[in-house]
Scaffold this motif. Structure first.
Motif, PDB file in Angstrom:
ATOM      1  N   LYS A 162     105.339  72.403 -40.044  1.00  7.24           N
ATOM      2  CA  LYS A 162     106.483  72.818 -39.601  1.00  7.24           C
ATOM      3  C   LYS A 162     106.681  74.195 -40.142  1.00  7.24           C
ATOM      4  N   LYS A 163     107.119  75.099 -39.103  1.00  9.98           N
ATOM      5  CA  LYS A 163     107.380  76.391 -39.684  1.00  9.98           C
ATOM      6  C   LYS A 163     108.768  76.655 -39.613  1.00  9.98           C
ATOM      7  N   GLN A 164     109.273  77.214 -40.548  1.00 14.74           N
ATOM      8  CA  GLN A 164     110.715  77.833 -40.608  1.00 14.74           C
ATOM      9  C   GLN A 164     110.987  79.135 -41.124  1.00 14.74           C
ATOM     10  N   GLY A 165     111.000  80.081 -40.199  1.00 14.80           N
ATOM     11  CA  GLY A 165     111.031  81.413 -40.871  1.00 14.80           C
ATOM     12  C   GLY A 165     109.750  81.914 -41.287  1.00 14.80           C
ATOM     13  N   SER A 166     109.586  82.208 -42.562  1.00 16.02           N
ATOM     14  CA  SER A 166     108.423  82.648 -43.099  1.00 16.02           C
ATOM     15  C   SER A 166     107.809  81.456 -43.892  1.00 16.02           C
ATOM     16  N   PHE A 167     108.366  80.342 -44.012  1.00 19.66           N
ATOM     17  CA  PHE A 167     107.787  79.233 -44.831  1.00 19.66           C
ATOM     18  C   PHE A 167     107.198  78.294 -43.857  1.00 19.66           C
ATOM     19  N   ILE A 168     106.006  77.639 -44.292  1.00 17.74           N
ATOM     20  CA  ILE A 168     105.320  76.677 -43.525  1.00 17.74           C
ATOM     21  C   ILE A 168     105.168  75.429 -44.586  1.00 17.74           C
ATOM     22  N   LEU A 169     105.691  74.179 -43.721  1.00 18.38           N
ATOM     23  CA  LEU A 169     105.223  72.981 -44.412  1.00 18.38           C
ATOM     24  C   LEU A 169     103.996  72.433 -43.804  1.00 18.38           C
ATOM     25  N   GLY A 170     102.995  72.153 -44.658  1.00 18.54           N
ATOM     26  CA  GLY A 170     101.882  71.250 -44.019  1.00 18.54           C
ATOM     27  C   GLY A 170     100.654  72.156 -43.804  1.00 18.54           C
ATOM     28  N   PRO A 171      99.600  71.572 -43.319  1.00 13.79           N
ATOM     29  CA  PRO A 171      99.497  70.300 -42.645  1.00 13.79           C
ATOM     30  C   PRO A 171      99.711  69.325 -44.042  1.00 13.79           C
TER      31      PRO A 171
END
Length: 209
Positions: A10-19
């Protein structure tokens, strides 16, 4: 119910969760720990159905629920801030989820009183949220989560806003309420995590460390 995340991203702005790949056994209690901004709450919201991953799949009890509504997943969420109706008494707040499911009022009241008794706050039934301490409010919020007897409980830093003495008051109730259920407990506090969980999952910069 078991929970499985496969390649969740999941990408939120400049932050990426994962994989993120994560498997949680039925009845297992895990704590997701890590510093602020590591993606803990994002991960929990994806499990709850409050957020959809950009990639990857979410399974609950072997069923693909990636795009399924939260109320169909068999999960209950307890947030950092107690989600209570200020105009309703404690008993009315706890009864409300049952009434919305069509349960008869007499049965709903009986079940709500049993849950409140188990959490040690039955004597507060006639009070309103504003008349409660923060710790008592969080116990009422927990009662609302438990009233539908969910097989999965999700906690998003439920004690962060409480002073240390109040954390010590509420934590044992969370532990007892989570017995026999699958639990994902998000926190930045390792002491809370080790008290609640069978296993710790450490997130760092959006990845399982």
């Amino acid at each position: 119910m078991s929970i499985e995340l496969r390649g969740v991203w999941k990408k939120q702005g400049s932050f990426i969760l994962g994989p993120v790949d994560l498997a949680i056994r039925k009845g297992e209690r895990i704590a997701v720990v890590g510093p602020s901004g590591s993606g803990k709450s994002t991960l929990l919201r994806i499990v709850a159905g409050l957020m959809t991953p950009d990639r990857g799949r979410v399974y609950i009890d072997g069923r693909d629920v990636t795009y399924e509504e939260p109320w169909k997943r068999g999960v209950a969420v307890v947030f950092q801030s107690p989600a209570l109706f200020p105009s309703l008494t404690v008993l009315e707040n706890v009864v409300e989820p049952l009434l919305s499911k069509g349960v008869a009022k007499s049965e709903a009241v009986q079940r709500a009183r049993e849950v409140l008794q188990r959490l040690g706050i039955l004597h507060l039934s006639a009070r309103y949220p504003a008349q409660l301490s923060r710790g008592q409010q969080q116990r009422v919020s927990l009662a609302r989560a438990l009233i539908l007897d969910p097989p999965v409980l999700l906690f998003d830093e439920p004690l962060t806003a409480l002073d240390p003495p109040l954390r010590g008051e509420v934590l044992p109730y969370i532990y007892e309420a989570s017995r026999g259920r699958t639990v994902v407990y998000v926190t930045h506090d390792f002491e809370e995590a080790t008290f609640i969980a069978d296993r710790l999952v450490v997130l760092m910069e959006g990845k399982v460390a």
